[in-house]
Design an enzyme around this catalytic site. Structure first.
Site, short mmCIF file in Angstrom:
data_model
loop_
_atom_site.label_atom_id
_atom_site.label_comp_id
_atom_site.label_asym_id
_atom_site.label_seq_id
_atom_site.Cartn_x
_atom_site.Cartn_y
_atom_site.Cartn_z
N ASP A 266 -15.03 -12.69 22.52
CA ASP A 266 -13.65 -12.06 22.40
C ASP A 266 -13.55 -12.27 24.15
O ASP A 266 -14.34 -13.13 24.87
CB ASP A 266 -13.79 -10.74 22.47
C1 NOJ Z 1 -8.79 -9.31 22.66
C2 NOJ Z 1 -8.85 -8.73 21.29
O1 NOJ Z 1 -9.97 -7.90 21.38
C3 NOJ Z 1 -8.96 -9.80 20.13
O2 NOJ Z 1 -8.56 -8.92 19.26
C4 NOJ Z 1 -8.02 -10.99 20.34
O3 NOJ Z 1 -7.91 -11.72 19.07
C5 NOJ Z 1 -8.18 -11.59 21.66
N1 NOJ Z 1 -8.03 -10.58 22.79
C6 NOJ Z 1 -7.23 -12.74 21.92
O4 NOJ Z 1 -5.93 -12.31 22.09
#
Ligand code: NOJ
Length: 724
Positions: A266
């Site tokens: 993430d």
């Molecule tokens: C953080 C989020 O937790 C995740 O769900 C998301 O896909 C990514 N950022 C990218 O935006």
């Protein structure tokens, strides 16, 4: 022509050839995912031409096209994978289809429609030059304080797994190489939603046994459905951040479950090991941890690049370990046909797909099925002939942002709260007005109050409007600021002056219909007791108002069922249905034991009767698949759809197991007066428990098989099954 550029050999052969030509810098580059809106255009170009970035996120349309052209001009011409959060539709692009939230569509319990929604999203995202959506979310939504409940498929691991598999199929289509297929990304691995106190991206205190029992099964189902990528969550589990966990990523996900796609971290998980979670002293140490744990692509930690190159050059990380990650990324690129002209040419032809009539039709069908009728005292709905004037009142009646919910162009990647949606939208007010006009009913409107700001209210004005009408439709709930990443709530009561507004409206003596427009379940027992009818719409997307109006006027018979339970009070959490049996542990002295509304619950304008529950075998062995049959009669006056649910309880087991667990369901349309025998398979190997040694065992003994219309005992028929 070089072998890897020739489309005839298999993806595996092409990967081997390409890898053999790559420098260590080019390899590490393939592990990099750059966030387009965190760098300047020049920096983005440098990442392509000088450091060979394998992927970008949140670059759309012409920007993506430009970077892709640049990548073709590099020494090896390795194409970039473009990723996007197309979470409920390709909704960061204004003009594309905006579906209801994941929580909302889960209430349809309709896998077929969810697969279709995935297909629509894939077509629209692919037409924008994108290859990958960071969806679906497989987090188990159990602590309702958590800000991201709206992104889940609800509280049950089995339902999550089934619906996730369906949307993955929709995204990825028949073949990854089709020009309208995109990669799915099951996230956030693992137990992210279970963080302590519902506090986003915090530590999760669960054992590996519990992980295997509750949180891993949806991911296993996603892997079995061929999900191409998986995202490692922000959280730590019992002190180890998931991105630094070899046990979870390499041992369980890759080796045990046989996941052969690639793992992406993430957002800045690698940096977080240093700056937030503090398990690494510097970036070199963090980079070493994430590589060793088995992450293949690093989202938005640009400093990883230099550290990783250095670690390999100094012999601290073997190059073979980098090769393993890069192979996975390249394999997907070849499988998608990204190196081949065919996909690029076909994608260019697809620009007309945004919210086209066919896509809008899928959206309307799924929105209708996602709305849940929670109350209907004395058949207050559908509205009858006597109604001449309706008062639509409340802060969410005409607020498309609250209705859309998180992950649209209003909130990401850089929030544009004042944008006007390009595709047609129906707020609740717009939908009710359109249908009312057709049948000659007058609609009055008043906002009443704000969701957050207690100073912005005109309850007297709202009451004046209510007093002029035959019926009041109050549209209340929550707003964008109360849902999403880092927006956890300690208090799930109605905010602002909403409760007062409702009480005053009730005092007016007019029939009170409540429409809930909210990201997630709120604590609304007053609404349950006092409203004549309640519709839960969650974040219902572009067509929510149209579908809700069709239900209010009886053009559509509601068929949604809750995928998540509603509490009496925030302090009563957790209220998910699949609780463990315990000593005194089941209940607080000042709260009922049951939730206000339970998982699986939802009313219809018709009534259904369940009878004759039979099992094809009442004694069986672990390898059997038995048939669970029940007669379902539509005993009401109109046709309707019902979701038949199977729950199982292991009466005596060597570890404490849930009082019931969903193991199957079927949604069927049934005409008035008709009886259908519903036949559902039950795999006995699915009745396993997880032992303290993390083994999966079906223990011999008695099980109760329960079938009915919700998870509540009063709605279930029971039969006994013996496993030998
Ligand atoms: C953080 C989020 O937790 C995740 O769900 C998301 O896909 C990514 N950022 C990218 O935006």
């Amino acid at each position: 022509m070089n072998n890897y550029q020739n489309s005839l050999p298999s993806p595996e052969q092409r990967v081997i050839d390409l890898l053999s030509r790559m420098s260590i810098e080019e390899k590490i580059g393939q592990m990099m995912q750059i966030s387009y809106n965190q760098v300047t255009r020049d920096e983005a170009e440098d990442w392509v031409t000088k450091r060979h970035a394998g992927s970008f996120l949140h670059a759309l349309g012409d920007d993506a096209k430009h970077l892709q052209e640049l990548s073709k001009s590099t020494r090896l011409g390795i194409p970039i994978i473009f990723g996007i959060d197309a979470i409920h539709g390709h909704a960061l692009h204004n003009g594309a289809t905006v579906f209801p939230s994941q929580l909302s569509i889960s209430c349809s319990w309709n896998e077929k429609l969810i697969e279709e929604a995935g297909r629509v999203t894939a077509r629209e995202a692919a037409a924008d030059g994108l290859h990958w959506t960071f969806s679906p979310v497989l987090c188990v939504g159990r602590d309702l304080r958590w800000g991201r409940i709206n992104e889940t498929f609800g509280e049950d691991p089995y339902l999550i797994g089934v619906l996730a598999s369906a949307i993955i199929k929709g995204y990825q289509g028949k073949s990854l190489s089709d020009s309208d297929s995109i990669l799915a990304c099951a996230k956030h691995y693992l137990a992210y939603g279970e963080s302590i106190g519902g506090r986003d991206s915090y530590d999760t205190e669960v054992s590996l046994r519990k992980i295997r029992e509750t949180f891993l099964p949806p991911f296993k189902m996603a892997v079995d459905a061929g999900c191409a990528t998986i995202m490692a969550g922000y959280e730590s589990i019992d002190g180890t951040p998931v991105s630094a966990s070899k046990k979870l990523l390499r041992d369980i996900l890759k080796d045990e479950l046989g996941f052969n796609g690639f793992v992406v971290t993430d957002w800045n998980n690698t940096g977080s090991l240093v700056y937030n979670q503090k398990v690494a002293g510097d970036m070199d140490c963090a980079a070493k941890k994430v590589i060793e744990a088995g992450n293949d692509m690093i989202m938005n930690t640009n400093k990883f690049y230099d550290s990783a190159v250095k670690l390999v050059k100094e012999g601290i990380i073997p190059e073979a370990m980098i090769d393993e990650a890069v192979k996975r990324v390249l394999f997907i690129k070849f499988s998608m046909g990204l190196f081949d002209e065919k996909r690029q040419a076909e994608t260019a032809k697809m620009a007309h797909v945004f919210n086209c009539a066919e896509h809008e039709d899928v959206n309307l069908r799924i929105t209708r099925e996602s709305i849940v009728l929670l109350e209907n005292k004395k058949n207050a709905l559908p509205l009858g002939n006597g109604v001449r004037r309706i008062a639509v009142i409340g802060p969410n009646a005409d607020d498309i942002k609250a209705q859309f919910g998180d992950w649209t162009f209003f909130s990401h990647p850089d929030p544009k709260p004042d944008t006007v949606p390009l595709a047609p939208t129906y707020t609740m007010l717009a939908g009710i007005k359109e249908l009312s006009e057709k049948i000659g009913i007058e609609v009055l409107y008043h906002q009443g109050c704000d969701i957050m700001d207690t100073k912005v209210q005109d309850i007297k004005g709202a009451l004046d409007v209510a007093n002029k009408a035959d019926v009041v439709i109050a549209v209340i709930g929550d707003c964008l600021a109360q849902n999403g990443e880092g927006k956890d709530r300690a208090d799930l009561n109605l905010s602002g002056a909403q409760q007062r507004l409702l009480e005053e409206l009730k005092n007016s003596g007019k029939p009170l219909i409540v429409i809930l427009v909210n990201g997630k379940p709120l604590s609304v027992p007053w609404v349950a007791n006092n409203a004549d009818a309640v519709l839960e719409t969650f974040n219902s997307g572009a067509l929510g108002g149209k579908a809700a109006a069709e239900i209010i006027f009886g053009e559509i018979n509601p068929s949604g069922k809750l995928s998540i339970s509603f509490p009496y009070h925030t302090g009563q959490l957790p209220v998910y249905y699949n609780q463990l049996p315990g000593w005194h542990g089941g209940k607080y002295m000042d709260m009922p034991e049951e939730p206000v509304y339970s998982f699986g619950y939802g009313l219809s304008y018709t009534s259904f009767k369940y009878s004759n529950l039979t099992l094809s075998q009442t004694s069986c062995s672990e390898s059997d698949i038995i048939h669970v049959c029940v007669d379902l009669t539509n005993t009401g006056e109109i046709d309707g759809a019902e979701t038949v649910q199977i729950y199982v309880n292991d009466i005596v087991s060597s570890v404490v197991t849930p009082i019931k667990q969903l193991k199957g369901f079927k949604k069927i349309l049934i005409k008035k007066g008709e009886t259908k025998t519903v036949d559902m398979p039950l795999r006995i190997s699915d009745l396993y428990i997880v032992t303290p040694d993390e083994e999966y065992v079906v223990e011999p003994g008695e099980f109760t098989i329960m079938v009915g219309s919700s998870s509540m005992d009063k709605d279930l028929l029971k039969a006994s099954l013996t496993v030998k």
